[in-house]
Design a protein around this motif. Structure first.
Motif, mmCIF file in Angstrom:
data_model
loop_
_atom_site.group_PDB
_atom_site.id
_atom_site.type_symbol
_atom_site.label_atom_id
_atom_site.label_comp_id
_atom_site.label_asym_id
_atom_site.label_seq_id
_atom_site.Cartn_x
_atom_site.Cartn_y
_atom_site.Cartn_z
ATOM 1 N N PRO A 237 44.710 24.536 66.785
ATOM 2 C CA PRO A 237 44.830 23.718 67.999
ATOM 3 C C PRO A 237 43.646 23.841 68.951
ATOM 4 O O PRO A 237 43.333 22.900 69.682
ATOM 5 C CB PRO A 237 46.123 24.233 68.636
ATOM 6 C CG PRO A 237 46.932 24.736 67.488
ATOM 7 C CD PRO A 237 45.935 25.324 66.541
ATOM 8 N N ASP A 238 42.963 24.993 68.964
ATOM 9 C CA ASP A 238 41.830 25.165 69.869
ATOM 10 C C ASP A 238 40.510 24.682 69.270
ATOM 11 O O ASP A 238 39.442 24.865 69.867
ATOM 12 C CB ASP A 238 41.702 26.625 70.307
ATOM 13 C CG ASP A 238 41.452 27.584 69.141
ATOM 14 O OD1 ASP A 238 41.208 27.120 68.006
ATOM 15 O OD2 ASP A 238 41.494 28.817 69.367
ATOM 16 N N GLY A 239 40.557 24.075 68.065
ATOM 17 C CA GLY A 239 39.356 23.530 67.445
ATOM 18 C C GLY A 239 38.682 24.447 66.449
ATOM 19 O O GLY A 239 37.789 24.003 65.705
ATOM 20 N N ARG A 240 39.053 25.712 66.412
ATOM 21 C CA ARG A 240 38.480 26.593 65.396
ATOM 22 C C ARG A 240 38.974 26.192 64.011
ATOM 23 O O ARG A 240 40.039 25.584 63.867
ATOM 24 C CB ARG A 240 38.869 28.045 65.664
ATOM 25 C CG ARG A 240 38.188 28.693 66.856
ATOM 26 C CD ARG A 240 38.659 30.124 67.032
ATOM 27 N NE ARG A 240 40.093 30.182 67.308
ATOM 28 C CZ ARG A 240 40.851 31.256 67.092
ATOM 29 N NH1 ARG A 240 40.335 32.350 66.561
ATOM 30 N NH2 ARG A 240 42.134 31.215 67.405
ATOM 31 N N THR A 261 33.902 28.883 64.620
ATOM 32 C CA THR A 261 33.947 28.181 65.908
ATOM 33 C C THR A 261 32.985 27.003 65.958
ATOM 34 O O THR A 261 32.913 26.321 66.988
ATOM 35 C CB THR A 261 33.618 29.140 67.060
ATOM 36 O OG1 THR A 261 32.328 29.720 66.840
ATOM 37 C CG2 THR A 261 34.666 30.236 67.165
ATOM 38 N N ARG A 290 51.204 20.290 64.085
ATOM 39 C CA ARG A 290 51.083 19.991 65.520
ATOM 40 C C ARG A 290 52.432 19.481 65.996
ATOM 41 O O ARG A 290 53.108 18.728 65.306
ATOM 42 C CB ARG A 290 50.005 18.935 65.759
ATOM 43 C CG ARG A 290 48.617 19.332 65.243
ATOM 44 C CD ARG A 290 48.041 20.487 66.039
ATOM 45 N NE ARG A 290 46.778 20.953 65.506
ATOM 46 C CZ ARG A 290 45.592 20.470 65.863
ATOM 47 N NH1 ARG A 290 45.528 19.471 66.720
ATOM 48 N NH2 ARG A 290 44.493 20.974 65.363
ATOM 49 N N ASP A 293 53.012 23.579 67.377
ATOM 50 C CA ASP A 293 51.801 24.155 66.792
ATOM 51 C C ASP A 293 52.156 25.410 66.003
ATOM 52 O O ASP A 293 52.425 26.470 66.581
ATOM 53 C CB ASP A 293 50.791 24.493 67.885
ATOM 54 C CG ASP A 293 50.231 23.251 68.555
ATOM 55 O OD1 ASP A 293 50.256 22.184 67.922
ATOM 56 O OD2 ASP A 293 49.770 23.354 69.706
ATOM 57 N N ASP A 317 47.511 31.995 65.144
ATOM 58 C CA ASP A 317 46.301 31.508 64.461
ATOM 59 C C ASP A 317 45.923 32.336 63.235
ATOM 60 O O ASP A 317 44.746 32.513 62.929
ATOM 61 C CB ASP A 317 45.114 31.457 65.436
ATOM 62 C CG ASP A 317 45.392 30.558 66.634
ATOM 63 O OD1 ASP A 317 46.170 29.594 66.480
ATOM 64 O OD2 ASP A 317 44.824 30.815 67.713
#
Length: 372
Positions: A237-240, A261, A290, A293, A317
């Motif tokens: 969810p944070d783009g990693r 990252t 999602r 999440d 994560d």
């Protein structure tokens, strides 16, 4: 006359939760292996695997075959050949669904006679060894373009073994395509040629919807502690980007993972053991859900045998994992996961009653079973 008794109400039909799109020895193939699963932009499920013509061996005459389902995996259409290499090998399907609706099929090809042992010992020419190809479908998987050879873009000179995923690749929110892979490097000069060959990790990247490709991270650990093999990716969810891999080595457990990252160009840290996932030496699959999440992992849950297909969930994560669904207690091996619809996750996996490679089954799993 006595009144005619009312017809008793019939109980509702049980929902179809398990189907078998591929069964060994049927439809022209001795064996089906290496499943990959995606959901198209139109909601169609595409189940890919290797159709092995003559036997269950990892080399020989092998095609990439496909079945489509337009009803969430309850029924499947006829067998299609998505990629073939004549009487040689086309395998390791890595499909990717793009935001445009196009579906890419990244895969490897080699000579039918090129066994893994011959490739690892340098006895196979570059032309006959593992090469990387891509083709696409613009009609929801009904037909496929001619394949393109992208080997020169994503395989360094000297690499011997090479494999994509197996399982689906991903397109990141920003548009980049990420397809994990693994390779081996030759022994150092002056060696005997009999030195052990260690799998190393890399990923294939494309920033122009699959027109051109380049290599992302390289994780070339050859000390035998981490042996990255058969990797899959998920965008957190944070783009990693989260990478989870089979680990054929002497480190704790048989799984390893890493994070990126920068969209797969580099890793924050090299792959490290993920001992929180009890598993045999076997491929496993990952999927980021999602809303809610949750990161999912599917694979056999025994440590010493390919059996007990289990889905595990992580809410941090990929740091820690908890079992949330077990398919059954049968033999089981390779798998892939997809979000079939808002309420359902699809699980495609190798299984059987007396061995893990008798059939490739599809199972509908309610999202609520996996997320609470």
């Amino acid at each position: 006359m006595p009144p005619t008794p009312a017809t008793p109400a019939q109980p509702p039909a049980a929902p179809v939760t398990v189907t078998v799109p591929f069964r060994a020895g049927r439809e022209g193939y001795a064996s089906y292996r290496i499943p990959a699963l995606v959901t198209t932009a139109k909601g169609t499920l595409l189940a890919f695997c290797e159709g092995r013509v003559d036997s269950g061996k990892d080399w020989g005459h092998i095609d990439i075959v496909l079945k489509r389902s337009t009803d969430g995996g309850r029924t499947w259409g006829p067998l299609q050949v998505a990629a073939d290499n004549g009487a040689n090998l086309a395998g390791n399907p890595a499909p990717v669904v793009l935001h445009t609706g196009r579906i890419l099929l990244v895969h490897v090809r080699s000579s039918a006679a090129a066994s893994e042992d011959l490739i690892l010992t340098g006895k196979v020419s570059d032309a006959d060894g593992r090469r990387v190809w891509v083709q696409h479908s613009d009609d929801d998987g009904l037909t496929w373009s001619a394949p393109r050879d992208i080997t020169a873009q994503v395989k360094q000179p000297g690499w011997r073994w090479y494999a994509t995923t197996p399982g689906h690749g991903i397109q990141l929110t920003g548009g980049r395509i990420v397809v994990p892979g693994n390779h081996t490097v030759p022994p150092a000069p002056g060696g005997t040629g009999a030195e052990p060959q260690y799998n190393c990790g890399h990923c294939l990247l494309s920033d122009d919807l699959g027109e051109t490709w380049y290599l992302g991270y390289l994780d070339q650990n050859t000390d035998g502690y981490i042996n990255v093999n058969e990797t899959m990716a998920a965008e957190l969810p944070d783009g990693r980007v989260y990478f989870n891999a089979r680990n054929d080595s002497r480190s704790p457990g048989n799984r390893a993972d890493a994070h990126s990252t920068d969209g797969g160009r580099t890793l924050v840290l090299p792959f490290r053991p993920q001992a929180g996932l009890a598993a045999p030496v076997c491929q496993g699959s990952v999927l980021q859900l999602r809303n809610p999440d949750v990161l999912l992992y599917a694979g056999p849950a025994l440590t010493d045998a390919r059996a007990l297909m289990t889905v595990r969930a992580s809410h941090d994560d990929g740091t820690t994992w908890s079992p949330v669904f077990t398919a059954d207690g049968l033999p089981a091996a390779y798998s892939d996961l997809t979000r079939a619809d808002q309420r359902t996750v699809g699980l495609l996996y190798e299984t059987g009653d007396f061995g893990a490679y008798e059939r490739i089954a599809f199972r509908r799993v309610p999202v609520t079973r996996l997320t609470g």
